[in-house]
Design a protein around this motif. Structure first.
Motif, PDB file in Angstrom:
ATOM      1  N   MET A   1      13.806  11.626 -39.389  1.00 44.16           N
ATOM      2  CA  MET A   1      13.528  12.669 -40.364  1.00 44.16           C
ATOM      3  C   MET A   1      14.732  12.855 -41.279  1.00 44.16           C
ATOM      4  N   GLU A   2      14.429  13.223 -42.502  1.00 44.32           N
ATOM      5  CA  GLU A   2      15.486  13.414 -43.482  1.00 44.32           C
ATOM      6  C   GLU A   2      16.016  14.837 -43.464  1.00 44.32           C
ATOM      7  N   LYS A   3      17.289  14.953 -43.764  1.00 41.21           N
ATOM      8  CA  LYS A   3      17.947  16.244 -43.853  1.00 41.21           C
ATOM      9  C   LYS A   3      17.354  17.032 -45.029  1.00 41.21           C
ATOM     10  N   LEU A   4      17.083  18.319 -44.774  1.00 43.64           N
ATOM     11  CA  LEU A   4      16.551  19.182 -45.822  1.00 43.64           C
ATOM     12  C   LEU A   4      17.656  19.596 -46.784  1.00 43.64           C
ATOM     13  N   THR A   5      17.288  19.816 -48.030  1.00 47.15           N
ATOM     14  CA  THR A   5      18.237  20.334 -49.008  1.00 47.15           C
ATOM     15  C   THR A   5      18.455  21.828 -48.733  1.00 47.15           C
ATOM     16  N   PRO A   6      19.532  22.413 -49.244  1.00 43.65           N
ATOM     17  CA  PRO A   6      19.748  23.859 -49.043  1.00 43.65           C
ATOM     18  C   PRO A   6      18.563  24.711 -49.501  1.00 43.65           C
ATOM     19  N   SER A   7      17.931  24.363 -50.608  1.00 44.48           N
ATOM     20  CA  SER A   7      16.782  25.158 -51.067  1.00 44.48           C
ATOM     21  C   SER A   7      15.582  24.984 -50.135  1.00 44.48           C
ATOM     22  N   GLU A   8      15.391  23.784 -49.593  1.00 42.20           N
ATOM     23  CA  GLU A   8      14.300  23.565 -48.623  1.00 42.20           C
ATOM     24  C   GLU A   8      14.562  24.346 -47.346  1.00 42.20           C
ATOM     25  N   VAL A   9      15.821  24.402 -46.921  1.00 46.48           N
ATOM     26  CA  VAL A   9      16.172  25.179 -45.726  1.00 46.48           C
ATOM     27  C   VAL A   9      15.826  26.650 -45.955  1.00 46.48           C
ATOM     28  N   GLN A  10      16.200  27.191 -47.109  1.00 44.41           N
ATOM     29  CA  GLN A  10      15.904  28.592 -47.403  1.00 44.41           C
ATOM     30  C   GLN A  10      14.402  28.856 -47.411  1.00 44.41           C
ATOM     31  N   GLU A  11      13.649  27.924 -47.962  1.00 41.46           N
ATOM     32  CA  GLU A  11      12.192  28.065 -47.986  1.00 41.46           C
ATOM     33  C   GLU A  11      11.628  28.063 -46.563  1.00 41.46           C
ATOM     34  N   LYS A  12      12.098  27.131 -45.734  1.00 42.56           N
ATOM     35  CA  LYS A  12      11.611  27.027 -44.351  1.00 42.56           C
ATOM     36  C   LYS A  12      12.018  28.253 -43.519  1.00 42.56           C
ATOM     37  N   LEU A  13      13.185  28.825 -43.811  1.00 35.35           N
ATOM     38  CA  LEU A  13      13.635  30.011 -43.075  1.00 35.35           C
ATOM     39  C   LEU A  13      12.655  31.174 -43.213  1.00 35.35           C
ATOM     40  N   SER A  14      11.970  31.239 -44.343  1.00 31.99           N
ATOM     41  CA  SER A  14      11.005  32.322 -44.543  1.00 31.99           C
ATOM     42  C   SER A  14       9.828  32.218 -43.575  1.00 31.99           C
ATOM     43  N   SER A  15       9.587  31.030 -43.035  1.00 32.75           N
ATOM     44  CA  SER A  15       8.478  30.856 -42.086  1.00 32.75           C
ATOM     45  C   SER A  15       8.884  31.189 -40.651  1.00 32.75           C
ATOM     46  N   VAL A  16      10.186  31.347 -40.418  1.00 35.11           N
ATOM     47  CA  VAL A  16      10.701  31.725 -39.093  1.00 35.11           C
ATOM     48  C   VAL A  16      11.697  32.884 -39.273  1.00 35.11           C
ATOM     49  N   PRO A  17      11.180  34.078 -39.602  1.00 30.83           N
ATOM     50  CA  PRO A  17      12.048  35.176 -40.031  1.00 30.83           C
ATOM     51  C   PRO A  17      13.058  35.683 -39.000  1.00 30.83           C
ATOM     52  N   ASP A  18      12.843  35.420 -37.729  1.00 29.59           N
ATOM     53  CA  ASP A  18      13.786  35.893 -36.716  1.00 29.59           C
ATOM     54  C   ASP A  18      14.937  34.915 -36.485  1.00 29.59           C
ATOM     55  N   TRP A  19      14.889  33.778 -37.129  1.00 32.93           N
ATOM     56  CA  TRP A  19      15.938  32.770 -37.015  1.00 32.93           C
ATOM     57  C   TRP A  19      16.926  32.955 -38.157  1.00 32.93           C
ATOM     58  N   ARG A  20      18.185  32.614 -37.894  1.00 28.92           N
ATOM     59  CA  ARG A  20      19.190  32.713 -38.955  1.00 28.92           C
ATOM     60  C   ARG A  20      19.946  31.400 -39.079  1.00 28.92           C
ATOM     61  N   LEU A  21      20.393  31.155 -40.271  1.00 29.44           N
ATOM     62  CA  LEU A  21      21.169  29.953 -40.573  1.00 29.44           C
ATOM     63  C   LEU A  21      22.624  30.193 -40.191  1.00 29.44           C
ATOM     64  N   THR A  22      23.225  29.239 -39.467  1.00 29.08           N
ATOM     65  CA  THR A  22      24.641  29.336 -39.121  1.00 29.08           C
ATOM     66  C   THR A  22      25.332  28.038 -39.498  1.00 29.08           C
ATOM     67  N   ASP A  23      26.507  28.155 -40.035  1.00 27.67           N
ATOM     68  CA  ASP A  23      27.326  26.998 -40.422  1.00 27.67           C
ATOM     69  C   ASP A  23      26.587  25.995 -41.310  1.00 27.67           C
TER      70      ASP A  23
END
Length: 98
Positions: A1-23
């Motif tokens: 699988m390919e690494k997501l771009t920062p904007s894709e990560v932010q978009e995906k984070l909205s689908s898992v609202p209790d998770w947070r991005l670290t580092d």
């Protein structure tokens, strides 16, 4: 699988609202339980799912709190699989905690 771009990560984070991005390369969530053994049941279910997917999170057990951290080593960051598993772990949590 390919690494997501920062904007894709932010978009995906909205689908898992209790998770947070670290580092900028991990997603993390703390799961709280009424008692220790419920947390252990959760960890066993997470381990089984992770083994099936051949993609394993870092797991920390602190009495009634289980912390999961996910990233994709091969991609050197987050992939769609990390978010798919986060969603599955959330579903397991809803079953185990009740």
């Amino acid at each position: 699988m390919e690494k997501l771009t920062p904007s894709e990560v932010q978009e995906k984070l909205s689908s898992v609202p209790d998770w947070r991005l670290t580092d900028e390369k991990w997603i993390e969530r703390k799961f709280r339980f009424r008692d220790y053994l419920k947390g252990i049941d959760f960890v066993q279910s997470v381990a089984n799912l992770s083994e099936q997917a051949n993609h394993h999170p870092f797991i920390s057990i602190d009495y009634k709190v289980v912390t999961l951290r996910i990233s994709s080593w091969n991609a050197k960051g987050l992939t769609a699989l990390d978010f798919e598993l986060a969603t599955k772990y959330d579903e397991v949590y809803l079953k185990v905690k009740s």
